[in-house]
Design a protein around this motif. Structure first.
Motif, PDB file in Angstrom:
ATOM      1  N   ASN A   1       0.520  -1.098  -0.338  1.00 19.85           N
ATOM      2  CA  ASN A   1       0.001  -0.028  -0.032  1.00 19.85           C
ATOM      3  C   ASN A   1       1.054   1.307  -0.563  1.00 19.85           C
ATOM      4  O   ASN A   1       2.203   1.294   0.232  1.00 19.85           O
ATOM      5  CB  ASN A   1      -0.988  -0.314   1.613  1.00 19.85           C
ATOM      6  CG  ASN A   1      -0.816  -0.262   2.686  1.00 19.85           C
ATOM      7  OD1 ASN A   1      -0.002   1.407   3.177  1.00 19.85           O
ATOM      8  ND2 ASN A   1      -0.366  -0.483   3.385  1.00 19.85           N
ATOM      9  N   SER A   2      -0.006   2.010  -0.119  1.00 24.77           N
ATOM     10  CA  SER A   2       1.110   3.535   0.114  1.00 24.77           C
ATOM     11  C   SER A   2       0.229   4.743   0.548  1.00 24.77           C
ATOM     12  O   SER A   2      -0.686   4.671  -0.244  1.00 24.77           O
ATOM     13  CB  SER A   2       0.986   4.245  -1.787  1.00 24.77           C
ATOM     14  OG  SER A   2       1.661   5.352  -1.273  1.00 24.77           O
ATOM     15  N   PHE A   3       0.259   4.813   1.880  1.00 27.84           N
ATOM     16  CA  PHE A   3      -0.355   5.606   2.504  1.00 27.84           C
ATOM     17  C   PHE A   3       0.327   7.203   3.110  1.00 27.84           C
ATOM     18  O   PHE A   3       1.427   7.161   3.779  1.00 27.84           O
ATOM     19  CB  PHE A   3      -1.026   5.545   3.692  1.00 27.84           C
ATOM     20  CG  PHE A   3      -2.320   5.768   4.530  1.00 27.84           C
ATOM     21  CD1 PHE A   3      -3.712   5.863   4.106  1.00 27.84           C
ATOM     22  CD2 PHE A   3      -1.576   6.244   5.445  1.00 27.84           C
ATOM     23  CE1 PHE A   3      -4.202   6.459   4.491  1.00 27.84           C
ATOM     24  CE2 PHE A   3      -2.634   7.310   6.224  1.00 27.84           C
ATOM     25  CZ  PHE A   3      -3.835   7.152   6.230  1.00 27.84           C
ATOM     26  N   THR A   4       0.472   8.693   2.779  1.00 23.48           N
ATOM     27  CA  THR A   4       0.840   9.819   3.027  1.00 23.48           C
ATOM     28  C   THR A   4       0.096  10.644   3.710  1.00 23.48           C
ATOM     29  O   THR A   4      -1.165  11.166   2.808  1.00 23.48           O
ATOM     30  CB  THR A   4       1.922   9.779   1.733  1.00 23.48           C
ATOM     31  OG1 THR A   4       2.006   9.048   1.221  1.00 23.48           O
ATOM     32  CG2 THR A   4       3.052  11.180   2.477  1.00 23.48           C
ATOM     33  N   LEU A   5       0.680  10.765   4.964  1.00 22.04           N
ATOM     34  CA  LEU A   5       0.061  11.871   5.771  1.00 22.04           C
ATOM     35  C   LEU A   5       0.700  13.641   4.976  1.00 22.04           C
ATOM     36  O   LEU A   5       2.219  13.060   5.014  1.00 22.04           O
ATOM     37  CB  LEU A   5       0.172  12.403   7.520  1.00 22.04           C
ATOM     38  CG  LEU A   5      -0.748  10.178   7.929  1.00 22.04           C
ATOM     39  CD1 LEU A   5      -0.774  10.512   9.489  1.00 22.04           C
ATOM     40  CD2 LEU A   5      -2.661  10.777   7.015  1.00 22.04           C
TER      41      LEU A   5
END
Length: 159
Positions: free
Chosen positions: A36-40
């Motif tokens: 997955n790719s999850f960036t804040l």
């Protein structure tokens, strides 16, 4: 690392999922954790802790809640999204999934493929809506959005 390493669904107040929905949920969580790719996004007013992140998903007061913590348990972010933009696409997705599960048992492969193509199209639409709703809050790639949309469907209709 800009990724999700753990997911927890708050489904305490939901009826038990059907076997098909439980399988979809398990596959979505497994696939999401694997890749997955999850960036804040950074904020001017404060720094954000780096990932990987633990993600809690819930529906509270008719809102979709993303509760994001670091692996050490430090609060990274929390945001609430209106469910209104998801209602129709989730409803459409559930209807096409029901058709698909029925078709697998009774129809020839060509008809199953047609229904599956429609199912994927609606799933893509749901992931697009999610990416739009997350704009400015979190950045996710298409595959991550698709898997998160599956989990939203599980929560939205209570399994």
């Amino acid at each position: 690392m800009s990724r999700i390493s753990h997911i927890e669904l708050d489904d305490r107040n939901l009826p038990p999922p059907t076997p098909e929905i439980e399988q979809e949920r398990k596959v979505a969580i497994y696939d999401l954790i694997e890749q997955n790719s999850f960036t804040l996004p950074s904020r001017e007013d404060r720094g954000l802790p780096d990932g990987p992140y633990h993600l809690g998903l819930a529906i509270r007061d008719k809102r979709l809640v993303f509760d994001i913590n670091t692996e050490a348990g430090e609060k990274a972010a929390e945001f609430h999204l209106s469910l209104s933009p998801f209602r129709q696409v989730v409803k459409d997705y559930y209807q096409i999934c029901e058709s698909y599960f029925t078709a697998v048992k009774t129809m020839p492969p060509s008809q199953i493929e047609t229904i599956d193509m429609a199912r994927r199209g609606i799933h893509n639409e749901g992931s697009r809506v999610l990416q739009e709703r997350l704009e400015g809050k979190a950045e996710v790639d298409t595959d991550t959005a698709r898997r998160l949309f599956t989990l939203i469907c599980v929560l939205h209709f209570g399994g």
